[in-house]
Structure formats: structure tokens, C-alpha cells
Enzyme design. Sequence first.
Site, PDB file in Angstrom:
ATOM      1  N   ASP A 193       0.813  -1.221   0.000  1.00 26.51           N
ATOM      2  CA  ASP A 193       0.000   0.000   0.000  1.00 26.51           C
ATOM      3  C   ASP A 193       0.850   1.276   0.000  1.00 26.51           C
ATOM      4  O   ASP A 193       0.321   2.389   0.006  1.00 26.51           O
ATOM      5  CB  ASP A 193      -0.981   0.001   1.186  1.00 26.51           C
ATOM      6  N   ASP A 212       3.507  -3.458   9.681  1.00 30.17           N
ATOM      7  CA  ASP A 212       2.216  -3.010   9.163  1.00 30.17           C
ATOM      8  C   ASP A 212       1.158  -4.043   9.544  1.00 30.17           C
ATOM      9  O   ASP A 212       1.422  -5.242   9.510  1.00 30.17           O
ATOM     10  CB  ASP A 212       2.308  -2.891   7.633  1.00 30.17           C
ATOM     11  N   ASN A 214      -2.043  -3.842   8.194  1.00 32.31           N
ATOM     12  CA  ASN A 214      -2.921  -3.978   7.025  1.00 32.31           C
ATOM     13  C   ASN A 214      -2.174  -3.395   5.840  1.00 32.31           C
ATOM     14  O   ASN A 214      -2.086  -2.186   5.679  1.00 32.31           O
ATOM     15  CB  ASN A 214      -4.241  -3.236   7.255  1.00 32.31           C
ATOM     16  N   VAL A 220      -3.598   2.808   7.293  1.00 33.10           N
ATOM     17  CA  VAL A 220      -3.397   1.966   8.478  1.00 33.10           C
ATOM     18  C   VAL A 220      -1.907   1.698   8.630  1.00 33.10           C
ATOM     19  O   VAL A 220      -1.296   1.071   7.764  1.00 33.10           O
ATOM     20  CB  VAL A 220      -4.162   0.631   8.340  1.00 33.10           C
ATOM     21  N   ASP A 230     -10.715   3.625  16.689  1.00 35.93           N
ATOM     22  CA  ASP A 230     -10.524   2.219  16.296  1.00 35.93           C
ATOM     23  C   ASP A 230     -11.698   1.328  16.715  1.00 35.93           C
ATOM     24  O   ASP A 230     -11.507   0.175  17.142  1.00 35.93           O
ATOM     25  CB  ASP A 230      -9.204   1.665  16.875  1.00 35.93           C
ATOM     26  N   ASP A 234      -8.121  -1.935  13.856  1.00 32.25           N
ATOM     27  CA  ASP A 234      -6.916  -1.338  14.418  1.00 32.25           C
ATOM     28  C   ASP A 234      -6.229  -0.461  13.367  1.00 32.25           C
ATOM     29  O   ASP A 234      -5.570  -0.979  12.473  1.00 32.25           O
ATOM     30  CB  ASP A 234      -5.993  -2.481  14.859  1.00 32.25           C
ATOM     31  N   SER A 270      25.785   3.069  11.251  1.00 30.10           N
ATOM     32  CA  SER A 270      25.849   1.619  11.410  1.00 30.10           C
ATOM     33  C   SER A 270      25.745   1.207  12.874  1.00 30.10           C
ATOM     34  O   SER A 270      25.267   0.118  13.181  1.00 30.10           O
ATOM     35  CB  SER A 270      27.145   1.078  10.809  1.00 30.10           C
TER      36      SER A 270
END
Length: 582
Positions: A193, A212, A214, A220, A230, A234, A270
Site C-alpha cells: 500500500d 504493518d 494492514n 493503516v 478504532d 486497528d 551503522s
Amino acid sequence: MRGSRQMLLNLFCILWLPLLLMAASPSPLASGNYPSAPSLFSGMYKGHTCVGCVLVVSVVEQLAQWHNSTVKAALERLCNYIPEDLQGFCYLLAELYGPHLAELIDREMNADVVCHSLKLCKQDTGQPLCHLYPPPKVGLSTAIRKAKRIMKTSKDLKSIMGFSNLCAFPLLDKLCEKIKYVIRNKLPFEDFDGDKFSTFPTLRGYHWRGRDCNDKNSTVYPGRRPDNWDVKSDSNCNGIWGVDPKDGIPYEEKFCKGADSRGVVLLGDSAGAHFHIPPEWMTVTQMSVKAFANLPMAFTDELDWPQFSEITGFLNSTIGGWTDSLYLRLRRRNRCNHRDLQNISQNGGSSANFLDLIKSLSRNQLLDNPAIVVYATIGNDVCNGERDTLAHMTTPKQMLSNVMQALQFLNSHLPKGSHVILTGLVDGRFLWDNLHDRYHPLGQLNKDVTYSQLYSFLNCLQVSPCSGWLTSNETLRNLTSERALQLSNVLKEIARSEKFSNFDIFYMDFPLRQTAAEWRQMGGEPWQLIEPVDGFHPSQIAAALGTNITWQKALHEWPQVLGKENPFNNQIEAIFKDQGGH
Ligand SMILES: [Ca+2]
Ligand SMILES: [Ca+2]
């Protein structure tokens, strides 16, 4: 799904390394022109190729010695340790180099001699012959001449160059383009997405930014303020959603409203990404299939382990020590902060290249919670591999300009009420002082490689991560620390005098001295605070101890940065236990 992902991961390992090496070069990626295959072995790759060769040949030699086997058997043993899907590649290399290696090693040529005679190490005109091991009795150049006579035919070695050209294959070219994109932009490879958060761990996935929940909806993602509390689902991936049936109040409203929720973002190098090369990969007495099981993961995370790091670590360490992080403590303080982390770091990160790196930040000023941004370039502004290293260090004036530009960018991207912590540069004299006469993992079997030798080998090849500190030249070490202190003072002065509308700003020294003091009190030794393979980066122990020092300082001096303690933490854990995983 799992199987195909695994295959993808392994394929990446083969494609990733040459591309990453190219990305490390200053110009080609920026201009979009990729060097052709042969140039992989010229310019700055040459030094790395030499290091890689000496390393692999040393391991093969030592494997043969330890198991009292032939070189051919040792090569096969090494390939058998490597994860199955990558073995084909290993056998190909073994086929290519094996006969030469066997011939040379059987005549007791050391890794330096072997790599010079294979032309994987080269001597620049007017420059010394670089070597890791003490030179053979006959002298290094004599030994190399002899070795070259032994293997007159080296023409078949040229086909190695084909590897870097894998991307020319029709099926792989698309994948290569995608990898180049990931390397260039520091954004997740798998992100359907396009919200900069992923459900895939490596390749800048959820090891780097909260997972993530969704990946088909770009509104989201971790860190946003909940959409309509919500009620139905969620929207911020903290695992909290739905309505309490007892009173009809949404859980987000009940537990997280006014809870001072905030995320943590690291802009780092790093050290912040937690660079680590497992010592088991080159210690023949500990080598096993299990020791190499993490190879595909490590390669596709650029040899970084952000999931265990000091600022954004969230998984239990599998590389020794333990995991403690600013993120874990913020989550413990307020369970609503679950998954709100971003590790925007890169190997070689400095105040200058942060300006590019920072563009991969994901924070919406209108929709998201405030964030604590830790700005930590702890060494690269004074660390480089150049022979005239002092001339290539960032000046205080440049530092001021770079940091101010980064802060202005942050001010236009962070939600109001955010905080920025500037971390000072480390005093790297600690490295030489504690390591120079100790044995490197490669030198432990035969007591023949100390860190001092490793440092001069890397300096000679101009690939040292820091020729100002990793050197026997005490004056140079002091000058490097002096510049580091000047740059830290620039940061300190910015924190004291500058004001921004969307965040307040703090300074802290890099807590190395305190870390060492605490570790001594716990019965530890200072050298354990340094990564054994590179002899440069802070180890897992140093990272975990550093968290506590940072946390205590913030708690006592700037508690507003950490937000309130959430009184509902236990209730949230009880109801949303299943969603508490990462
Ligand atoms: Ca996504
Ligand atoms: Ca939620």
C-alpha cells in the site's frame, strides 16, 4: 507463501551484495549509471574484494588445519555449512577457485599470498603491499612471485566477473531494479500500500519500522492517532481496537486518550542500525550449519540488526548480550506506543548523508502522534578510510549547516509536541586502547592476527571504517578525538540556542565512558563492548547498557520527553495479549 518468500530471500542474498557494494560507491547510484561488471573489481571495490578473499581463504585454511583435512574437503565443508539454497553459489565459487586454492595452500602459502597471486588483492603503484598476516620468511613479494609461477593459468578466473552481471538475466532484471530502489531510498521492498511499513522482516521491512497490520490500506500504519477510536479495526497497529461491551466505550478512547502516546525514530549510522558480523562465521572451532542459518537474514538486512538495537530493538537478541531499547521502555511505560518505531539508519551515515536518508521518514503532521527523534551520527563525520583522513573529516561549520538543515526538515514533518535528542560523537580512542594487542577471531587458532594487524591491513587498502582512530599513530588518534569533540560541541550549542516550533531539543554525550564503568562494575571487560569481527562497532552488550544510561538521564533531566506512565497498561495487556506480539 512461506516457501516462496524463503526462496526470494535467498535469491536476494546473491543479488544484494554486489549491488550493495556498488551503492557504497559515491557516484554511480546517484547518477543512475551502474558500473559495468569489470569495474566491480576496480576502484573502491578492489579493497573490499581483497578483504573478502583474505577472509575466505583464511577460513578455508584454518578449516583444513582444524579438521586435519585436504583443502578440497575444507571447501566442501564450508559450502555444507551454508544454507541449502545458497550452496549452489558456494559450490560454483569452490569449482572456480578450489583447484588454485588447494595448490597454493598445500604449499603453505598464507591467505595474503594466495589472494595476491589470484589478483584479488592488488598493489597500487607507489603503495605498499597490503597484508594481514606476518610476511613469510622469504618475504612477501618473493612468495607472491613464486605463487604466481605455480599457477600460470588464471584465465578461467575471469568468469567470476559474470556474477555482478546477474542482473542482465531477463527474469532477474526487474528484481534488480526493485533492489536498487530499496537500497537507494531505504524504503521497504515489500510494501503493497506504499505507506512505508511492511509485513516482511528484512529488506528494510519490519525489522526497521513497526510491522504493518494492514498492507492493503495506506491509512493503516503504526504511529497514527486512531481513526474513530478504532471502533471497528486497528488503524495504528498497536493491537488495541473494538468497544468494551460493558460500557460501550471504545478501548482506544478508554486506555489511550490523553495517554501522551509517542513513537521513537532513530536517524543513525551503522552503530544505530546495529552492524554485526557473527564471529562464528569465521571461527573454525565454532563453525556449524546452525552458525550460518542467519546468513540470508543478515545479508538482506545489510549486516545490520536493528531488531536488537539500542533505540529501536524489539526482539530478544540472538547475537549474544540482551536486548534493551528506548522503544521497549516507551512501550512498557505506555502500551499504546506498541509498534511505533522507525530505524532510519544506514551504514556510513553522517551529518551530510543524513539529509538524503531523512527523506524516508514517515510521519504525518496532521494524523500521527508526536515522536522522539534521536539524531546519532556517532563517528562517520570524523571516520573515513582515506590516507589523508583529517582532510576528509566534517568541519564544525559544515556540521552546523548539515544539522540545521536536518532539523528544519524535521520541523516541517514532525507533529507538534515532538522531541529531538542530539547525541554527541564517540571518543574512539577507546578502540585502540582496548583492542590493539588482542587476537582477532581469525587469529585465535594460530595466534597470528591481532587487531593492530587488522587495522593496518584495512588502512593499507584504504577501506578502514576509521583510519583516524584505528591506527598505531597516537597523534592521529588524538587529533581525531579533538575534531569529534568540536563536532559534539556544535550539537551541544544547537541544543542550547536553537528553537523550533514543533519540537524541543536536547543534547547528550555518547555514553561510552559510563557504559564502560557500569560494565566493569558488573564484572565485565572493556573489550567486550566492541564488536569482535570489525573491532569498531559497539557490541550488543554496549547497546543494551547504553539504553539504561540514556533512559535514566531522560527520566531525571527531561521527563517530558518520555511522556506519562499509562495507568491502564495491565488492563490493556490482559485484554489484548494476543496482539502484543511484534
Ligand atoms: Ca504497507
Ligand atoms: Ca489501535
